[in-house]
Design an enzyme around this catalytic site. Sequence first.
Site, PDB file in Angstrom:
ATOM      1  N   HIS A   8       7.381   2.114  19.535  1.00  0.00           N
ATOM      2  CA  HIS A   8       5.819   2.581  18.253  1.00  0.00           C
ATOM      3  C   HIS A   8       6.296   3.569  17.827  1.00  0.00           C
ATOM      4  CE1 HIS A   8       1.547   0.768  17.114  1.00  0.00           C
ATOM      5  NE2 HIS A   8       2.144   2.412  16.081  1.00  0.00           N
ATOM      6  N   GLY A  48       0.896  -1.287   0.026  1.00  0.00           N
ATOM      7  CA  GLY A  48      -0.133   0.316   0.031  1.00  0.00           C
ATOM      8  C   GLY A  48       0.538   1.217  -0.087  1.00  0.00           C
ATOM      9  N   ARG A  49       0.342   2.526   0.484  1.00  0.00           N
ATOM     10  CA  ARG A  49       1.037   3.735   0.802  1.00  0.00           C
ATOM     11  C   ARG A  49       2.835   3.441   1.269  1.00  0.00           C
ATOM     12  NH1 ARG A  49      -4.701   5.629   1.283  1.00  0.00           N
ATOM     13  NH2 ARG A  49      -4.261   4.495   3.321  1.00  0.00           N
ATOM     14  N   ARG A  90       2.243  -3.535  12.681  1.00  0.00           N
ATOM     15  CA  ARG A  90       1.360  -3.860  13.841  1.00  0.00           C
ATOM     16  C   ARG A  90       2.259  -5.306  14.333  1.00  0.00           C
ATOM     17  NH1 ARG A  90      -0.616   0.674  14.058  1.00  0.00           N
ATOM     18  NH2 ARG A  90      -2.502   1.683  14.136  1.00  0.00           N
ATOM     19  N   GLU A 141       1.579  -4.584  23.177  1.00  0.00           N
ATOM     20  CA  GLU A 141       2.654  -3.307  23.214  1.00  0.00           C
ATOM     21  C   GLU A 141       2.050  -2.799  24.755  1.00  0.00           C
ATOM     22  OE1 GLU A 141       1.986  -0.187  20.063  1.00  0.00           O
ATOM     23  OE2 GLU A 141       3.393  -1.835  19.179  1.00  0.00           O
TER      24      GLU A 141
HETATM   25  C1  DGY Z   1      -0.609   4.738  13.164  1.00  0.00           C
HETATM   26  O1  DGY Z   1      -1.144   5.514  12.238  1.00  0.00           O
HETATM   27  O2  DGY Z   1      -1.554   3.443  12.961  1.00  0.00           O
HETATM   28  C2  DGY Z   1       0.654   4.414  13.711  1.00  0.00           C
HETATM   29  O3  DGY Z   1       0.601   3.399  14.449  1.00  0.00           O
HETATM   30  C3  DGY Z   1       0.394   4.933  15.306  1.00  0.00           C
HETATM   31  O4  DGY Z   1       0.826   6.168  14.532  1.00  0.00           O
END
Ligand code: DGY
Length: 319
Positions: free
Chosen positions: A285, A155-156, A238, A267
């Site tokens: 994160h 994706g992006r 994730r 987390e």
């Molecule tokens: C997102 O934007 O999903 C990041 O993991 C949290 O900033």
Amino acid sequence: MPKTVFVSNVLPLEARDLIPRDIAVDYNATDTPLPRGELIARLRGKDGLICQIITTVDDEVLAEAPTLKVVANVAVGFNNIDVAAARRRGVVVTHTPDVLTETTADFAWALLMGAARRLVEADRFARSDHWTRWQWDLLWGADVHGKTLGIVGFGRIGRAVARRAAGFDMRVLYHDAVRADPALERELRATPTDLAALLGESDFVTLHVNLTPDTQHLINERTLRGMKRSAILVNASRGPVVDEAALARALREGWIAAAGLDVFEEEPRIHPDLLPLANVVLAPHIASASGETRLAMATLAVKNCLAVLAGQPPLTPVP
Ligand code: DGY
């Protein structure tokens, strides 16, 4: 009736200032997750919620907030929100894509480079008394340039990671449920590849998928064993996409060489077997955490919320 919005965690003033004075704002200026009971209590009577990934908005929370019209997540990921339940209840869910793409791609590269060139170990060593002279075989790492980069999730962010690989003269493989436009594949010099082949051929594997039932533990004992022993794994997507216990074994027992991780299964807990390992770079994160990008995310979330409250389509609804 004047509209009311709950901002469930700290948000920059520049973003909050976009909210017109006739909208009442209940602002929780802390950066800790609210206890569920308090979240529910403070959502009572609210029209909008602007929240971060530390706020879980599930069906039960939504049921307790019947006046809610919009949940504006200050993140591109939205696995903290039960989107199907929100849709059923007529609540619009928005997220913040695009504004964090380049920053997150930069950080995936930081993890990749840091793991390949052993930057964290080098920093610790340079600060210690152990550095007494230039040493021929000190902290040898792996070359990045000219190698094969496997991108899982095109994706992006995956594409932004691919764009950077051209500067390192890398061969780029990608795996995604949807094939990219051939013109884009040519531009990024990226070849669609099935997952097993990508894992088997890549020197670096970087993960950029959403967390869904299909991607949960996509990287597990079997898939790790299908990677090169010299491979380096990067995860800035994730945590639950990777089976952390299996990864810890893979790193300890040499099924793969190293890893760079920004996200974790539970987390802020990191699997205890990962912590003693020198061949994993760990970050809390922060892939989208630059000042400019965090402000852009906050601003976009506020604009999304305001659009829905004004009866307009949001700028960036979740797909
Ligand atoms: C997102 O934007 O999903 C990041 O993991 C949290 O900033």
